[in-house]
Design a protein around this motif. Structure first.
Motif, short mmCIF file in Angstrom:
data_model
loop_
_atom_site.label_atom_id
_atom_site.label_comp_id
_atom_site.label_asym_id
_atom_site.label_seq_id
_atom_site.Cartn_x
_atom_site.Cartn_y
_atom_site.Cartn_z
N TYR A 68 0.70 -1.06 0.23
CA TYR A 68 -0.11 -0.21 0.04
C TYR A 68 0.72 1.44 -0.32
N ALA A 69 0.48 1.94 -0.31
CA ALA A 69 0.75 4.15 -0.39
C ALA A 69 0.54 3.78 0.86
N ASP B 149 -0.90 9.93 0.92
CA ASP B 149 -1.15 10.50 -0.73
C ASP B 149 -0.49 10.76 -1.16
N ILE C 175 7.63 7.51 -3.68
CA ILE C 175 6.11 8.53 -4.22
C ILE C 175 6.25 9.17 -3.81
N VAL D 262 0.61 0.73 -10.68
CA VAL D 262 0.74 2.24 -10.53
C VAL D 262 2.09 3.00 -11.56
N GLU E 161 0.87 9.44 -11.16
CA GLU E 161 -0.07 8.72 -10.93
C GLU E 161 -0.05 9.18 -9.73
N ARG E 162 -1.30 9.95 -9.20
CA ARG E 162 -2.04 10.02 -8.09
C ARG E 162 -2.61 9.24 -6.98
N VAL E 163 -1.85 8.77 -5.85
CA VAL E 163 -1.93 7.68 -5.00
C VAL E 163 -2.64 8.01 -3.84
N LYS E 164 -3.64 7.59 -3.31
CA LYS E 164 -4.38 7.95 -1.25
C LYS E 164 -3.56 7.40 -0.87
N GLN F 85 -3.97 2.66 -1.11
CA GLN F 85 -3.76 2.64 -1.87
C GLN F 85 -2.88 1.08 -2.81
N ILE G 192 -0.24 0.14 -4.55
CA ILE G 192 0.13 0.18 -5.56
C ILE G 192 1.59 -0.56 -6.62
#
Length: 434
Positions: free
Chosen positions: A307-308, A311, A329, A347, A351-354, A357, A359
């Motif tokens: 996971y990220a 954000d 990130i 990803v 790309e913007r990630v939350k 999320q 990855i």
């Protein structure tokens, strides 16, 4: 004796009826199902196909022989099902041409049911497909084609309470308490900003959770959201309460109104073990030379989601001989996280990630002795130990003013409930030990 004592305590507290005491006779950990008034309306009664009465072989149901309850078999598709029902290709094509919602019929699964009604001329009159226990799609003949309608049912929502003490891991304790894997992960996500469930849990830790269960026609069909939860880690107590603010945003906050969601998760994946801690003079396992180990290795099976941790924006997603598949990130200018040795990357750069999320997945690409995630945390371009960098992280959101007043009013009863249930369990534990 312990579970009976707990039942007696809950009766005295007015939490459950005396007829539930026997239901609570179970080995530890205690799993208490609460007889609390539903938090949602009783489900509306939808029109459903008659119950099956014939043999499974002829797939008949009900007293009306024009209805056939077709069980989806392994390898089935709608064409095969129509063939077994004695319907022709014209009926099949008419259903498929009805509208875009017929695409769901192309993804039927073994064990599902397609209810078919045949008219006196041997043509399809109506088809019912239960996409889920709560959603049924109905295809009704209209001339040479079919119209499509949907029936939805609202589940009855009940509150449930579970409490358990950890012996080996949160996952095992949750399973023993009767929680699903999804609910255990949700519990970990709620506390993911204050507890690293890879490294922090200790034998003797405990948790309490008040959450929603969904019922349809008296049978449990799933779980809803966590209402409130508490986790005691090495003697330190953390509490979280669900709150919807004036903008309609929902989150979890401590009793003081401090958000449980931090800028970064303490661990970028759940329920794994750390094989190597932060060490600036670590002997590289392959190169056999001392090299700084500017991160933490989380050992996990190949394919485990990564996971990220916060954000941000993906600034690198590629492959190198040493790092294997990697993702970088950037978070708010000062902070960067790096994820190395991935099996797959999900990803792309830009790309913007939350936070939370997926990855990529854990792998063993690059210079790796086995499947694991190498995770790095940088502040202003300088590597920091992800385990001790908490003081460098941005402050959490804190409710104030009218929002804090609203939060206290909205969660006051829930806070009392959680404390009462937890205290009842602890009283029962003491009584059972005597």
């Amino acid at each position: 004796m312990l579970t009976l004592t707990l039942g007696a305590v809950l009766i005295v507290a007015g939490l459950v009826g005396s007829d539930q005491v026997e239901a609570n006779r179970a080995p530890m950990p205690v799993a208490v199902s609460l007889d609390i008034a539903p938090t949602a309306t009783t489900p509306e009664t939808g029109v459903v196909a008659p119950p099956a009465t014939g043999s499974a072989a002829d797939e008949q149901f009900g007293n009306d022989a024009s209805w056939r309850d077709m069980q989806v078999r392994r390898g089935d598709n709608l064409s095969l099902i129509f063939g077994r029902a004695g319907l022709n290709g014209a009926d099949l094509q008419a259903v498929l041409d009805a509208d875009a919602r017929t695409k769901s019929l192309r993804s039927i699964y073994p064990g599902q049911t397609v209810a078919i009604k045949i008219d006196g001329d041997g043509r399809l009159s109506e088809l019912r497909y239960a996409k889920s226990p709560l959603e049924t799609r109905i295809f009704t003949r209209a001339g040479d084609g079919f119209s499509v309608t949907e029936e939805t049912r609202a589940p009855e929502v009940r509150k449930a309470f579970r409490h358990a003490t950890l012996k080996s891991s949160l996952f095992e304790a949750g399973k023993e308490a009767g929680l699903s894997g999804r609910m255990i992960l949700e519990l970990a996500n709620v506390f993911g900003g204050v507890i690293d469930f890879v490294l922090d849990p200790r034998a003797g830790d405990s948790f309490s959770i008040l959450y929603e269960e969904q019922y349809l026609d008296g049978e449990k069909i799933g779980e809803g959201a966590i209402i409130a939860a508490e986790y005691v880690n090495d003697g330190k107590r953390f509490s979280a309460f669900r709150y919807t603010d004036s903008h309609g945003d929902q989150g979890y906050f401590s009793a003081d109104g401090v958000s449980m969601r931090k800028a970064f998760m303490l661990a970028p994946l759940d329920f794994t073990r750390v094989s190597s801690n932060f060490n600036m003079r670590r002997m590289h396992p392959i190169m056999k030379v001392i090299r700084p180990h500017r991160g933490v290795d989380y050992s996990a099976s190949t394919g485990t989601p990564v996971y990220a941790s916060g954000d941000g924006k993906v600034t690198a997603s590629g492959y190198s001989r040493s790092s294997g598949n990697y993702v970088y990130i950037q978070h708010d200018g000062r902070y960067m996280t790096r994820y190395l040795h991935l099996h797959k990357r999900t990803v792309k750069v830009g790309e913007r990630v939350k936070q939370g999320q997926t990855i990529g997945t854990v792998g063993a690409t690059g210079l790796a002795t086995g499947p694991h995630l190498h995770y790095e945390f940088l502040v202003d371009g300088v590597h920091k130990d992800p385990r001790t960098a908490l003081e460098s992280l941005p402050r959490s959101k804190t409710l104030a003013g009218k929002e804090l007043v609203s939060f206290r009013a909205q969660t006051m009863g829930v806070q009392t409930q959680l404390a009462t249930y937890t205290n009842a369990w602890e009283m029962a534990l003491v009584s059972g030990a005597e």
